[in-house]
Design a protein around this motif. Sequence first.
Motif, PDB file in Angstrom:
ATOM      1  N   PRO A 122       0.799  -1.231   0.000  1.00 24.95           N
ATOM      2  CA  PRO A 122       0.000   0.000   0.000  1.00 24.95           C
ATOM      3  C   PRO A 122       0.827   1.275   0.000  1.00 24.95           C
ATOM      4  CG  PRO A 122       0.058  -0.913   2.194  1.00 24.95           C
ATOM      5  CD  PRO A 122       0.787  -1.897   1.308  1.00 24.95           C
ATOM      6  N   GLY A 123       2.162   1.141  -0.119  1.00 22.30           N
ATOM      7  CA  GLY A 123       2.970   2.340  -0.291  1.00 22.30           C
ATOM      8  C   GLY A 123       2.517   3.122  -1.513  1.00 22.30           C
ATOM      9  N   MET A 124       2.002   2.427  -2.523  1.00 22.96           N
ATOM     10  CA  MET A 124       1.343   3.020  -3.686  1.00 22.96           C
ATOM     11  C   MET A 124      -0.079   2.444  -3.698  1.00 22.96           C
ATOM     12  SD  MET A 124       3.789   4.818  -4.976  1.00 22.96           S
ATOM     13  CE  MET A 124       5.592   4.881  -4.999  1.00 22.96           C
ATOM     14  N   PRO A 125      -1.119   3.253  -3.467  1.00 27.66           N
ATOM     15  CA  PRO A 125      -2.433   2.688  -3.129  1.00 27.66           C
ATOM     16  C   PRO A 125      -3.298   2.210  -4.296  1.00 27.66           C
ATOM     17  CG  PRO A 125      -2.478   5.075  -2.937  1.00 27.66           C
ATOM     18  CD  PRO A 125      -1.060   4.704  -3.251  1.00 27.66           C
ATOM     19  N   ILE A 126      -2.746   2.030  -5.483  1.00 27.87           N
ATOM     20  CA  ILE A 126      -3.548   1.522  -6.600  1.00 27.87           C
ATOM     21  C   ILE A 126      -4.130   0.154  -6.252  1.00 27.87           C
ATOM     22  CG2 ILE A 126      -3.469   0.691  -8.975  1.00 27.87           C
ATOM     23  CD1 ILE A 126      -1.542   2.898  -9.648  1.00 27.87           C
ATOM     24  N   GLY A 127      -3.323  -0.721  -5.656  1.00 27.46           N
ATOM     25  CA  GLY A 127      -3.807  -2.045  -5.277  1.00 27.46           C
ATOM     26  C   GLY A 127      -4.895  -1.982  -4.226  1.00 27.46           C
ATOM     27  N   VAL A 128      -4.774  -1.053  -3.287  1.00 26.81           N
ATOM     28  CA  VAL A 128      -5.789  -0.867  -2.251  1.00 26.81           C
ATOM     29  C   VAL A 128      -7.127  -0.512  -2.902  1.00 26.81           C
ATOM     30  CG1 VAL A 128      -6.459   0.506  -0.241  1.00 26.81           C
ATOM     31  CG2 VAL A 128      -4.050  -0.093  -0.594  1.00 26.81           C
ATOM     32  N   ILE A 129      -7.084   0.440  -3.828  1.00 26.59           N
ATOM     33  CA  ILE A 129      -8.310   0.920  -4.479  1.00 26.59           C
ATOM     34  C   ILE A 129      -8.922  -0.167  -5.357  1.00 26.59           C
ATOM     35  CG2 ILE A 129      -9.183   2.604  -6.153  1.00 26.59           C
ATOM     36  CD1 ILE A 129      -6.903   4.495  -5.080  1.00 26.59           C
ATOM     37  N   LEU A 130      -8.099  -0.807  -6.168  1.00 23.43           N
ATOM     38  CA  LEU A 130      -8.601  -1.831  -7.078  1.00 23.43           C
ATOM     39  C   LEU A 130      -9.146  -3.031  -6.310  1.00 23.43           C
ATOM     40  CD1 LEU A 130      -8.996  -2.780  -9.983  1.00 23.43           C
ATOM     41  CD2 LEU A 130      -6.646  -3.664  -9.937  1.00 23.43           C
ATOM     42  N   GLY A 131      -8.425  -3.466  -5.289  1.00 23.68           N
ATOM     43  CA  GLY A 131      -8.890  -4.600  -4.490  1.00 23.68           C
ATOM     44  C   GLY A 131     -10.206  -4.311  -3.803  1.00 23.68           C
ATOM     45  N   SER A 132     -10.367  -3.106  -3.275  1.00 25.27           N
ATOM     46  CA  SER A 132     -11.628  -2.725  -2.625  1.00 25.27           C
ATOM     47  C   SER A 132     -12.774  -2.679  -3.630  1.00 25.27           C
ATOM     48  CB  SER A 132     -11.471  -1.366  -1.941  1.00 25.27           C
ATOM     49  OG  SER A 132     -10.500  -1.426  -0.919  1.00 25.27           O
TER      50      SER A 132
END
Length: 524
Positions: free
Chosen positions: A155-165
Amino acid sequence: MWTTLSFTLTVLSLVLLSCPSSDSSRILVVPVDGSHWLNMEHILRKLHSRGHEITVLRSAKSWYIPENSTVYTSINIRMLEDEEDLEVYNRMLLDVIECRKKSRFIRSFCQQYEITKLLGKGHEILANSAALLLDDPVFMKKMHDAQFNLMLTDPGMPIGVILGSYLKLPTVFNVRWINNGESHFAMAPSPASYIPISGTELTDKMDFVDRVKNVLFYIYSQTELQFLIYPAYSNLMERHFPPGTDLLSLELSADIWLVRADFVFEFPRPTMPNVVYIGGFQCQEPSPLPNDLQTFVESSGDHGVIIMSLGTFVSALPRKATEAIAAAFAELPQKVIWKYIGQQPTTLGNNTLLVKWLPQKDLLGHPKTRAFVAHGGTNGMYEAIYHGVPVVGLPLLFDQFDNVVRLKERGAARIVEAKSITKESFLEAVKDVVENPSYRENVQRLSRLHRDTPMSPMDTALFWIEYVIRNKGAPHLRAVGYSLPWYSYFCLDVAAFLLVILVALVCKKQQQKNKKKNNKKTLK
């Protein structure tokens, strides 16, 4: 016949026993480039060996993440690397060196301001990149159709956080840094009285001035979050998520935080049930050195060798510093292996070997290695601890200053400053670390503590990743405090209620006193 059948059954049993115990799953991975990728890749190789299918989202201009791999399938998307190059960090190094010339109290704020400028631009790029993905019906259909079982992201770069959610996937973080600081500050209680804020270079033993600095830094970091980072994603949240959603709420919904930390290295602090510590998980026993390096190392005799590496981002120090370092190395009896890119220093001695790449883990694990000159990156610090090698810290950027302070506090490192480095100061520091046995004794004690666990950090990481897959998440480990409004979290509404009651009682008591006084006056 029976011999053949027995042999076949034996072989079949061995094959079955060697198969991964976890069912194959589809894992979507959104990593962070640079040194972060180096440790994510270790996890992916292990997951692949256990039969999981892995898809990695990367930039077509990625610095370190290969497009073609036997471990994963890659999909190119727009990320930070499309807009920035490694020279950004080299330029930033010069600005940070200027900051280091200021007083100890001020320099941390100066350095953080330089990072703030980088964060502002970076999060705008990342928010736009995430929007491009969610607004792309072809890409999103591909993601839905893939039926992933898990999002594994840094999550240092939150693209994965957003896409996963957005995809409603169970999520596991491979994390140390998040948004603008260390991950604990986002998900665990962090009293500023004894928890040093990222970037302050403080320990957990603070005097009054230190606590003033720590609190001011906390205010700065919260201001940075609320007015710079979170607003960059506000439009995206409004268009694609339920009302009231913000980046922090998405981050706090992660099922498991695999935190790249170990309290052998970190200062003790409050934590949470869904936090699992895997500090040093990338460390492993050394492999034999290449023949040329082995010959060079063996030629050092009883004096041994010193290893120097400044990591993946910064290619070279300022010329004046490299000349001073080379001149100091030339006066040592040890042999030196220096990972170095750039023009060869004119003061280079015959005992120093310059290489563009070195097998860092294998050299640190070699019995002839006497010291490690390092910039203070997390990976290198844990590898030094794992192999029991004392450190001469030469921090340059980001968390490196805090990291070397932690190792120095444990008596396992000396720190030298790039801003003021001279041949004499560097030579004195290296000699002290090599010749004073306390540094090696302290780091070897840390090594014993780090290794003394019931389960290796890597096996721990794999267990919890597969735990989340098996159970389709781990919501029972998430604290309800994540969803409370701030005034409820700190019980300010309760305090206000009790204050109103107290004021009402005091007023009533005062009214009764006044009434009695008035009655007495009337009787008179």
